[in-house]
Design an enzyme around this catalytic site. Structure first.
Site, PDB file in Angstrom:
ATOM      1  N   SER A 131       0.764  -1.217   0.025  1.00 24.60           N
ATOM      2  CA  SER A 131      -0.053   0.098   0.093  1.00 24.60           C
ATOM      3  C   SER A 131       0.893   1.311   0.105  1.00 24.60           C
ATOM      4  O   SER A 131       2.015   1.206   0.688  1.00 24.60           O
ATOM      5  CB  SER A 131      -0.900  -0.060   1.257  1.00 24.60           C
ATOM      6  OG  SER A 131      -1.700   1.397   1.189  1.00 24.60           O
ATOM      7  N   TYR A 144      -2.619  -0.012  10.011  1.00 29.50           N
ATOM      8  CA  TYR A 144      -2.798  -0.306   8.510  1.00 29.50           C
ATOM      9  C   TYR A 144      -1.377  -0.016   7.771  1.00 29.50           C
ATOM     10  O   TYR A 144      -0.790  -1.006   7.366  1.00 29.50           O
ATOM     11  CB  TYR A 144      -3.849   0.115   7.773  1.00 29.50           C
ATOM     12  CG  TYR A 144      -3.980  -0.319   6.117  1.00 29.50           C
ATOM     13  CD1 TYR A 144      -4.206  -1.723   5.883  1.00 29.50           C
ATOM     14  CD2 TYR A 144      -3.535   0.555   5.094  1.00 29.50           C
ATOM     15  CE1 TYR A 144      -4.552  -2.110   4.630  1.00 29.50           C
ATOM     16  CE2 TYR A 144      -3.784   0.007   3.826  1.00 29.50           C
ATOM     17  CZ  TYR A 144      -4.081  -1.115   3.622  1.00 29.50           C
ATOM     18  OH  TYR A 144      -4.073  -1.621   2.322  1.00 29.50           O
TER      19      TYR A 144
END
Length: 232
Positions: A131, A144
């Protein structure tokens, strides 16, 4: 890998993992898809329920994949936990640990079972889904982003250590509308008390060609890379 190959996809309940599993199977490849919730099998694709935070369950999943496919040419790790959306200093440690367990340690467990098999088979391609949040701070997604940063670094270490074995390891970042993205937006909006600003994201299908290429023999010279899709 040959023109027709066998792939294990972990984290195929929805989103990118599910889309890639169906895309590869439709192209004639054999797929074993691991999912946290039951899903029906399809031609050339078998779904296997798995909890990647459980060592025994992960072992059984890996064994089922090997038995079904015979040889594993590719491994794609898409699993992620949507929880722990919170301000960094207010994060619950247990919720943070869950995100790390799913995003990072699940891959560590699965790689421990499948990498030796791929070594014996003479090579293959491993893809982890990273990500942009791993490298750029994203408001309310500290857990995250930290988990994805750890996954990306582990993937680079794996690529370095597997150099010369025929196994290549790469990370891709996707920009797509998925269940995970929607869950993050909803959680952010609840914390802020207003809709979470977010640019429109493309359909997940637009991120599939990169994964297909990295799994193919055309990318046999590419390893240890993090390739990020740009947002529109």
């Amino acid at each position: 890998m040959t023109s027709v190959y066998t792939v294990v996809i972990a984290g195929a309940s929805s989103g990118f993992g599910a889309a890639l599993a169906h895309d590869l199977a439709a192209a004639g490849h054999q797929v074993v898809a691991g999912a946290r919730r039951p899903r029906p099998d399809a031609p050339r694709m078998r779904y296997v329920p798995v909890d990647l935070t459980d060592s025994e369950a992960t072992h059984h999943f890996a064994q089922a994949a090997i038995e079904h496919l015979g040889r594993v040419d590719g491994l794609v790790y898409c699993a992620a936990d949507p929880g722990a959306v919170q301000r960094a200093w207010q994060l619950d440690a247990d919720a943070f640990a869950r995100v790390l367990d799913v995003s990072l340690l699940g891959f560590v467990r699965l790689a421990g079972h499948l990498v030796p098999h791929m070594q014996q088979a003479g090579g293959g391609s491993i893809i982890t889904v990273g990500s942009q949040a791993a490298r750029t701070p994203v408001d309310l997604l500290a857990a995250y982003g930290a988990a994805k940063a750890a996954l990306e670094h582990y993937s680079r270490c794996l690529a370095e250590e597997l150099s010369g074995t025929g196994i290549r390891v790469n990370t891709i970042g996707i920009a797509a509308e998925t269940e995970l993205a929607a869950t993050h937006r909803t959680a952010k909006a609840a914390l802020r008390g207003r809709p979470s600003p977010h640019p429109p994201l493309p359909d997940v299908a637009e991120s599939l060609p990169l994964a297909r290429w990295l799994l193919s023999d055309q990318a046999r010279h590419v390893t240890g890379q993090s390739i990020e899709a740009n947002r529109p």
